[in-house]
Design a protein around this motif. Structure first.
Motif, PDB file in Angstrom:
ATOM      1  N   GLU A   1      -0.317  -3.762  -4.390  1.00  0.00           N
ATOM      2  CA  GLU A   1       0.332  -2.451  -4.480  1.00  0.00           C
ATOM      3  C   GLU A   1       1.792  -2.524  -4.027  1.00  0.00           C
ATOM      4  OE1 GLU A   1      -1.313   0.616  -5.858  1.00  0.00           O
ATOM      5  OE2 GLU A   1      -2.104  -1.288  -6.587  1.00  0.00           O
ATOM      6  N   ARG A   2       2.447  -3.615  -4.413  1.00  0.00           N
ATOM      7  CA  ARG A   2       3.873  -3.804  -4.126  1.00  0.00           C
ATOM      8  C   ARG A   2       4.164  -3.691  -2.628  1.00  0.00           C
ATOM      9  NH1 ARG A   2       2.898  -1.619  -8.934  1.00  0.00           N
ATOM     10  NH2 ARG A   2       4.059  -2.386 -10.732  1.00  0.00           N
ATOM     11  N   LEU A   3       3.301  -4.350  -1.848  1.00  0.00           N
ATOM     12  CA  LEU A   3       3.417  -4.427  -0.384  1.00  0.00           C
ATOM     13  C   LEU A   3       3.201  -3.076   0.303  1.00  0.00           C
ATOM     14  CD1 LEU A   3       6.493  -6.818  -0.060  1.00  0.00           C
ATOM     15  CD2 LEU A   3       4.083  -7.387   0.350  1.00  0.00           C
ATOM     16  N   ARG A   4       2.607  -2.125  -0.399  1.00  0.00           N
ATOM     17  CA  ARG A   4       2.419  -0.802   0.189  1.00  0.00           C
ATOM     18  C   ARG A   4       0.981  -0.550   0.628  1.00  0.00           C
ATOM     19  NH1 ARG A   4       6.312   3.209  -3.395  1.00  0.00           N
ATOM     20  NH2 ARG A   4       8.255   2.189  -2.797  1.00  0.00           N
ATOM     21  N   ARG A   5       0.046  -1.382   0.149  1.00  0.00           N
ATOM     22  CA  ARG A   5      -1.347  -1.186   0.530  1.00  0.00           C
ATOM     23  C   ARG A   5      -2.084  -2.501   0.312  1.00  0.00           C
ATOM     24  NH1 ARG A   5      -7.188  -0.561  -0.487  1.00  0.00           N
ATOM     25  NH2 ARG A   5      -7.809   1.302   0.656  1.00  0.00           N
ATOM     26  N   ALA A   6      -2.139  -3.325   1.354  1.00  0.00           N
ATOM     27  CA  ALA A   6      -2.725  -4.654   1.233  1.00  0.00           C
ATOM     28  C   ALA A   6      -4.230  -4.579   0.980  1.00  0.00           C
ATOM     29  CB  ALA A   6      -2.453  -5.469   2.493  1.00  0.00           C
ATOM     30  N   GLY A   7      -4.770  -5.628   0.365  1.00  0.00           N
ATOM     31  CA  GLY A   7      -6.201  -5.723   0.108  1.00  0.00           C
ATOM     32  C   GLY A   7      -6.493  -5.767  -1.376  1.00  0.00           C
ATOM     33  N   THR A   8      -7.512  -6.525  -1.757  1.00  0.00           N
ATOM     34  CA  THR A   8      -7.895  -6.623  -3.161  1.00  0.00           C
ATOM     35  C   THR A   8      -8.238  -5.241  -3.707  1.00  0.00           C
ATOM     36  OG1 THR A   8      -8.767  -8.842  -2.824  1.00  0.00           O
ATOM     37  CG2 THR A   8      -9.515  -7.657  -4.783  1.00  0.00           C
ATOM     38  N   GLU A   9      -7.682  -4.913  -4.838  1.00  0.00           N
ATOM     39  CA  GLU A   9      -7.871  -3.579  -5.406  1.00  0.00           C
ATOM     40  C   GLU A   9      -9.317  -3.322  -5.826  1.00  0.00           C
ATOM     41  OE1 GLU A   9      -3.642  -4.900  -6.620  1.00  0.00           O
ATOM     42  OE2 GLU A   9      -5.638  -5.799  -6.391  1.00  0.00           O
ATOM     43  N   ASN A  10      -9.733  -2.094  -5.672  1.00  0.00           N
ATOM     44  CA  ASN A  10     -11.052  -1.640  -6.117  1.00  0.00           C
ATOM     45  C   ASN A  10     -10.958  -1.332  -7.608  1.00  0.00           C
ATOM     46  OD1 ASN A  10     -13.452  -0.310  -6.653  1.00  0.00           O
ATOM     47  ND2 ASN A  10     -12.986   1.465  -5.382  1.00  0.00           N
ATOM     48  N   VAL A  11     -11.077  -2.367  -8.429  1.00  0.00           N
ATOM     49  CA  VAL A  11     -10.812  -2.207  -9.864  1.00  0.00           C
ATOM     50  C   VAL A  11     -11.727  -1.163 -10.518  1.00  0.00           C
ATOM     51  CG1 VAL A  11     -10.613  -3.365 -12.091  1.00  0.00           C
ATOM     52  CG2 VAL A  11      -9.909  -4.550 -10.006  1.00  0.00           C
ATOM     53  N   PRO A  12     -13.067  -1.219 -10.341  1.00  0.00           N
ATOM     54  CA  PRO A  12     -13.904  -0.186 -10.973  1.00  0.00           C
ATOM     55  C   PRO A  12     -13.542   1.225 -10.508  1.00  0.00           C
ATOM     56  CG  PRO A  12     -15.251  -2.017 -10.206  1.00  0.00           C
ATOM     57  CD  PRO A  12     -13.892  -2.218  -9.623  1.00  0.00           C
ATOM     58  N   GLY A  13     -13.263   1.375  -9.215  1.00  0.00           N
ATOM     59  CA  GLY A  13     -12.899   2.693  -8.696  1.00  0.00           C
ATOM     60  C   GLY A  13     -11.586   3.186  -9.268  1.00  0.00           C
ATOM     61  N   ILE A  14     -10.602   2.314  -9.345  1.00  0.00           N
ATOM     62  CA  ILE A  14      -9.299   2.694  -9.885  1.00  0.00           C
ATOM     63  C   ILE A  14      -9.405   3.046 -11.367  1.00  0.00           C
ATOM     64  CG2 ILE A  14      -7.005   1.794 -10.464  1.00  0.00           C
ATOM     65  CD1 ILE A  14      -7.150   0.207  -7.798  1.00  0.00           C
ATOM     66  N   VAL A  15     -10.156   2.242 -12.097  1.00  0.00           N
ATOM     67  CA  VAL A  15     -10.378   2.536 -13.516  1.00  0.00           C
ATOM     68  C   VAL A  15     -11.070   3.896 -13.672  1.00  0.00           C
ATOM     69  CG1 VAL A  15     -11.711   1.840 -15.549  1.00  0.00           C
ATOM     70  CG2 VAL A  15     -10.394   0.136 -14.275  1.00  0.00           C
ATOM     71  N   GLY A  16     -12.065   4.153 -12.811  1.00  0.00           N
ATOM     72  CA  GLY A  16     -12.754   5.436 -12.853  1.00  0.00           C
ATOM     73  C   GLY A  16     -11.835   6.597 -12.532  1.00  0.00           C
ATOM     74  N   LEU A  17     -10.971   6.410 -11.533  1.00  0.00           N
ATOM     75  CA  LEU A  17     -10.008   7.449 -11.176  1.00  0.00           C
ATOM     76  C   LEU A  17      -9.069   7.726 -12.345  1.00  0.00           C
ATOM     77  CD1 LEU A  17      -8.453   9.319  -9.246  1.00  0.00           C
ATOM     78  CD2 LEU A  17      -7.301   7.286  -8.346  1.00  0.00           C
ATOM     79  N   GLY A  18      -8.562   6.661 -12.948  1.00  0.00           N
ATOM     80  CA  GLY A  18      -7.647   6.834 -14.073  1.00  0.00           C
ATOM     81  C   GLY A  18      -8.289   7.556 -15.237  1.00  0.00           C
TER      82      GLY A  18
ATOM     83  N   LYS B   1       8.471   3.844   4.232  1.00  0.00           N
ATOM     84  CA  LYS B   1       8.311   2.385   4.182  1.00  0.00           C
ATOM     85  C   LYS B   1       7.399   1.860   5.273  1.00  0.00           C
ATOM     86  CE  LYS B   1      12.268   1.005   6.975  1.00  0.00           C
ATOM     87  NZ  LYS B   1      13.411   0.096   7.079  1.00  0.00           N
ATOM     88  N   GLN B   2       6.245   2.436   5.389  1.00  0.00           N
ATOM     89  CA  GLN B   2       5.305   1.992   6.411  1.00  0.00           C
ATOM     90  C   GLN B   2       3.942   1.773   5.788  1.00  0.00           C
ATOM     91  OE1 GLN B   2       5.898   1.426   9.601  1.00  0.00           O
ATOM     92  NE2 GLN B   2       3.915   1.395  10.605  1.00  0.00           N
ATOM     93  N   SER B   3       3.400   0.592   5.919  1.00  0.00           N
ATOM     94  CA  SER B   3       2.054   0.308   5.422  1.00  0.00           C
ATOM     95  C   SER B   3       1.072   0.350   6.581  1.00  0.00           C
ATOM     96  CB  SER B   3       2.001  -1.073   4.758  1.00  0.00           C
ATOM     97  OG  SER B   3       0.687  -1.366   4.355  1.00  0.00           O
ATOM     98  N   LEU B   4      -0.072   0.993   6.364  1.00  0.00           N
ATOM     99  CA  LEU B   4      -1.100   1.035   7.398  1.00  0.00           C
ATOM    100  C   LEU B   4      -1.925  -0.242   7.410  1.00  0.00           C
ATOM    101  CD1 LEU B   4      -2.486   4.676   6.984  1.00  0.00           C
ATOM    102  CD2 LEU B   4      -0.803   3.859   8.629  1.00  0.00           C
ATOM    103  N   LEU B   5      -1.950  -0.942   6.274  1.00  0.00           N
ATOM    104  CA  LEU B   5      -2.744  -2.159   6.145  1.00  0.00           C
ATOM    105  C   LEU B   5      -1.815  -3.352   5.918  1.00  0.00           C
ATOM    106  CD1 LEU B   5      -5.546  -0.830   3.768  1.00  0.00           C
ATOM    107  CD2 LEU B   5      -5.628  -1.044   6.254  1.00  0.00           C
ATOM    108  N   HIS B   6      -2.020  -4.389   6.655  1.00  0.00           N
ATOM    109  CA  HIS B   6      -1.199  -5.585   6.535  1.00  0.00           C
ATOM    110  C   HIS B   6      -2.051  -6.729   6.007  1.00  0.00           C
ATOM    111  CE1 HIS B   6       1.962  -3.513   8.722  1.00  0.00           C
ATOM    112  NE2 HIS B   6       1.030  -3.137   9.596  1.00  0.00           N
ATOM    113  N   GLY B   7      -1.504  -7.474   5.075  1.00  0.00           N
ATOM    114  CA  GLY B   7      -2.250  -8.570   4.463  1.00  0.00           C
ATOM    115  C   GLY B   7      -1.483  -9.109   3.289  1.00  0.00           C
ATOM    116  N   GLY B   8      -2.092  -9.015   2.098  1.00  0.00           N
ATOM    117  CA  GLY B   8      -1.461  -9.523   0.895  1.00  0.00           C
ATOM    118  C   GLY B   8      -0.406  -8.592   0.341  1.00  0.00           C
ATOM    119  N   ALA B   9       0.081  -8.956  -0.854  1.00  0.00           N
ATOM    120  CA  ALA B   9       1.201  -8.223  -1.466  1.00  0.00           C
ATOM    121  C   ALA B   9       0.738  -7.170  -2.470  1.00  0.00           C
ATOM    122  CB  ALA B   9       2.131  -9.213  -2.146  1.00  0.00           C
TER     123      ALA B   9
END
Length: 398
Positions: free
Chosen positions: A235-252, A225-233
């Motif tokens: 990734e369910r409060l686990r990784r703050a910051g606007t998601e890299n949508v093209p990168g995530i889509v590419g990964l998927g 239960k430790q996040s390295l990045l603090h900011g928004g909510a």
């Protein structure tokens, strides 16, 4: 002349289908911020959740628990997120962390950093093949052990670790277990339940996806239960910051594609790998295989070359349009032998002569034949190799 690329453990080219999928989320109506409630945001959110589902299915996680997959910027961030999160979540129960001497620096340096913050660290030795002994893991466990982090397969020598057996030990003792599967995922089966893994790291650019993308699996109920990045909510409060949508889509998409053909492709590559190993070790003097002879990645062949330096081989191969890598790292003009080879008991002078060949989708039997012909010429004409190395401004022996 076509370049032969034999360094797929370093990175892979992006699959054109993946690139097309990413392009769709860089243009048109798919550019939205996934945190937005209107349709542009909803479209982006649906794409992210589709990628999350692909990854969950690929590693045997529960698709009905989407929070178990956290998107990151790659393997290094996922390793850091896993290790810091597990260490601090369990600190009230103990402060002991176990790892191995051949981990990627993303794990090894993170664990060492925690050692400077009051945690007790045990770095396990490996055998001559680079493999951890399960008995050493068992003996290292104390009532203060809160985390074990061991890679699934080694990036330098290709050895596959006994992860299921280590996972059984960790589960029995109630110890959080993290596995770096960056090199193994997409090449051999990776199932979090069969391996008894609590935290698992994957990276996009090792599986024909985009660089700068990765994911961390966090089992529901795991001690984390430790996040390295603090900011928004995000990734369910686990990784703050606007998601890299093209990168995530590419990964998927990369995950989806590589899983469709993994078994067949692994068999094909293992044939080419075995040919490399047989021909190099049988036909040339002073060539020795590194890593386990059988428990190794299907696309991975690594060697030591007597009386030669890895950088010499790299430069000569590059001149013949062949890309390969060495276990040595040249930093600020000084050469340091691979920490993996040293941990395996390879003398420093010999460790400089390492060469890693990692095959991929674009490689064929003709590539192997051409490499063997070029390699034969280099080995049989060492004086020419040295002169070429000097001509590049890097005199032998730096």
């Amino acid at each position: 002349m076509r370049v032969i690329y034999f360094d797929h453990s370093a990175t892979t080219p992006v699959n054109p289908v993946v690139a097309d999928e990413m392009y769709n989320f860089l243009t048109g109506d798919n550019f939205g911020n996934p945190s937005s409630l209107y349709r542009f945001g909803r479209m982006a959110r649906e794409a992210i959740e589709g990628a999350r589902n692909n990854i969950a299915l690929a590693i045997g996680a529960n698709p009905s628990q989407p929070g178990e997959i956290v998107f990151t910027s790659g393997g290094t961030e996922s390793d850091n997120l896993a290790i810091h999160g597990a260490a601090y979540a369990n600190r009230s129960r103990g402060n002991h962390i176990i790892t191995s001497a051949v981990e990627h620096h993303a794990v090894l340096n993170t664990v060492k950093a925690l050692g400077q913050q009051g945690f007790k660290i045990t770095i396990l030795p490996v055998d001559q093949y680079g493999m951890v002994d399960v008995r050493d893991v068992a003996e290292a466990i104390t009532d203060q052990t809160i985390l074990i982090t061991i890679m699934h397969a080694n990036n330098e020598v290709g050895t596959i670790m006994p992860i299921a057996e280590i996972g059984k030990l960790a589960q029995k003792r109630g110890i959080t277990f993290h596995v770096d599967a960056v090199q193994s995922f997409g090449k051999i089966p990776v199932n979090v339940d069969e391996l008894r893994v609590d935290l698992l790291t994957i990276s996009g650019h090792k599986i024909y996806g985009p660089k700068g993308t990765g994911a961390l699996y966090i089992r529901t109920g795991a001690g984390w239960k430790q996040s390295l990045l603090h900011g928004g909510a995000q990734e369910r409060l686990r990784r703050a910051g606007t998601e890299n949508v093209p990168g995530i889509v590419g990964l998927g998409k990369a995950v989806e594609l590589i899983m469709e053909n993994m078994e067949q492709e692994s068999k094909r590559l293992s044939i080419l790998r075995d040919k490399l190993i047989k021909e190099l070790t049988s036909n040339f003097k002073g060539v020795k295989l590194t890593g386990h002879p059988y428990q190794r990645l299907p696309n991975h062949a690594s060697f030591l070359f007597e009386d030669m330096e890895g950088e010499e081989l790299q430069f000569q191969l590059d001149a013949q349009n062949i890309a390969a890598s060495t276990g040595s790292a040249c930093t600020s003009g000084s050469m340091e032998p691979s920490h993996v080879l040293l941990a395996m008991g390879v003398p420093p002078a010999e460790a400089y002569g390492s060469l890693r060949l990692t095959l991929g989708a674009g490689n064929s039997n003709d590539d192997v034949d051409r490499f063997l012909a070029v390699m034969g010429s280099i080995i049989e004409n060492p004086d020419e190799t040295i002169e070429y190395f000097k001509s590049c401004g890097l005199p032998k022996g730096i």
